[in-house]
Design a protein around this motif. Sequence first.
Motif, PDB file in Angstrom:
ATOM      1  N   ASP A  89      -3.153  56.184 -13.882  1.00  0.00           N
ATOM      2  CA  ASP A  89      -3.929  55.001 -14.237  1.00  0.00           C
ATOM      3  C   ASP A  89      -4.711  54.611 -12.998  1.00  0.00           C
ATOM      4  OD1 ASP A  89      -3.305  54.215 -16.930  1.00  0.00           O
ATOM      5  OD2 ASP A  89      -1.273  53.796 -16.240  1.00  0.00           O
ATOM      6  N   ALA A  90      -5.773  53.826 -13.215  1.00  0.00           N
ATOM      7  CA  ALA A  90      -6.602  53.436 -12.079  1.00  0.00           C
ATOM      8  C   ALA A  90      -5.773  52.619 -11.085  1.00  0.00           C
ATOM      9  CB  ALA A  90      -7.792  52.622 -12.561  1.00  0.00           C
ATOM     10  N   SER A 144      -4.955  49.789  -8.546  1.00  0.00           N
ATOM     11  CA  SER A 144      -5.393  48.400  -8.399  1.00  0.00           C
ATOM     12  C   SER A 144      -4.372  47.685  -7.524  1.00  0.00           C
ATOM     13  CB  SER A 144      -5.483  47.728  -9.767  1.00  0.00           C
ATOM     14  OG  SER A 144      -4.180  47.536 -10.307  1.00  0.00           O
ATOM     15  N   GLU A 195       3.584  41.549 -14.807  1.00  0.00           N
ATOM     16  CA  GLU A 195       4.621  42.176 -15.621  1.00  0.00           C
ATOM     17  C   GLU A 195       5.511  42.984 -14.687  1.00  0.00           C
ATOM     18  OE1 GLU A 195       3.362  45.304 -18.296  1.00  0.00           O
ATOM     19  OE2 GLU A 195       5.458  45.943 -18.327  1.00  0.00           O
TER      20      GLU A 195
END
Lengths: 328, 188
Positions: free
Chosen positions: A93-94, A96, A246
């Motif tokens: 996933d990207a 960040s 989360e």
Amino acid sequence: MIKRTVLKQRSQLLQQLRAFFYARSVIEVDTPMLSVAGVPDPHLHALNTRVQVAGKQKPERYYLHTSPEYPMKRLLCQGSGDIFYLGKVFRQDAISSRHQVEFVMLEWYRLGFSMFDLMAEVTHLLQQVLSTKRGGELSVEQLSYQQVFAKYAGIHHVFSASAAQYRACLAQYNIPEIVGVDPEDKALWEQLVLTEVIEPQLGVEGEKIAITFVYHYPASQAALAKISPENPEVAERFEVFVNGLELANGYHELADVSDYRARFETSLQERKQLGYASIPLDDHLLFTLEQQPLPDCSGVALGVDRLFALQQGFDNIDQGISFGLGES
Amino acid sequence: MATYSTNEFKNGLKFLMDGQPCSIVETTSVSPGKGQAFNRVRYRNLMTGRVLEKTFKSGEKVEAADVVDTDLQYLYADGDFWHFMDPSTFDQYQAMEAAVADVTKWLIEQDMCTVTLFNGQPIAVTPPKQITLEITDTDPGLKGDTAGTGGKPATLSTGAVVQVPLFVQIGEKVIVNTEKGEYISRAK
């Protein structure tokens, strides 16, 4: 550059997490990172590599685990008892401030625990890790998926709300324009209300951080959680939020092999519809479940880099790791 | 027309939004782990300078904008247009008032400026950071005050008005910072 003091704090956190489980007679397992199979959930993207195996002409494709769930469940079926994994997992996933491609996951399974029992244990663990460094016991809130939409977005009937209601809610909270979503795609607008409007408000109490549990997710988002025996619309799945982040995702685990097959099949269909590559199913897991269903248990996976960032008050998880992907 | 997908988004990327050239200021990927991924993007509209926000579904595409920064020499203004030239190719460019409105008071003929071109048309002009201008008007100031304890407004040859120390007089040349619009020192 990461300071020695930060390395030391991180080392102490890992030690503290292990001690928490040793004290409860939960044993550590280090399951394989490489597998010929992967997780069919369309929102998990596994990395893969090729391994030369004896007796094969060409290297075979192996997937790096996105979580240790499947091999841990095989161990549970075979009678391991309570177990935890603390180590690296990989997700494409990207990158960040809250995600790295490889990150440390803490995943554990408790026999005979209900979803609420496990939520209580997660609370103990988080209080232990966060309270001393973040100004005392954190306040704890437990809300169902339905309650969280009512409390934080003013949507009182999430299971019957329309796409238009979600769009109006996003406008009301001044969320910037969303590009590329079909105006009638109810599920996606619901997701956006959750991520853009609700989640930033979770795990926050005034100026302080807090712990918010969201449980009873819609049955359509059950993943591998049991459907609630009292209400077939919801699954026995929970997530934990601290400071809008989360942190963990837990289930009262599905036990029966036929349920696993059905959920995997649905996920593979979703992959196809979204145009994602298919992924081989874990025959080892399915075979084991056929021989011996999963004992009644609940399990949860927790992001340790995020937990460390929260403990230390970092804005970006990369402040707490030795080297990120850009430096590795 | 070239396009960029959300996974190519990065700071400084130039793209078209509603036909206007924009530049990405900040992009953050949001992958909920259980749903569709999105990119939260803050970007600057290069025509208006305004910073805006939009959230793109992962896989969405934007059109690339033909935007380049180039060093051009300022030639003259004819009342309608401001004329610039590339000193190596002698290509000339005409800028409309909107592109130079904020900086006309710092434009000096022959000076090199950074000109942002969109489809070959100037849309923004950045003058040199420091320029030297002559004072055309200011109060004579008090005799004997050379310490420069206070300040006074002075009109420069381009029409710009800056605060200068009391000892600076009409006809003198001063160096000014064009970003802040501030006096730096007297020019030798």
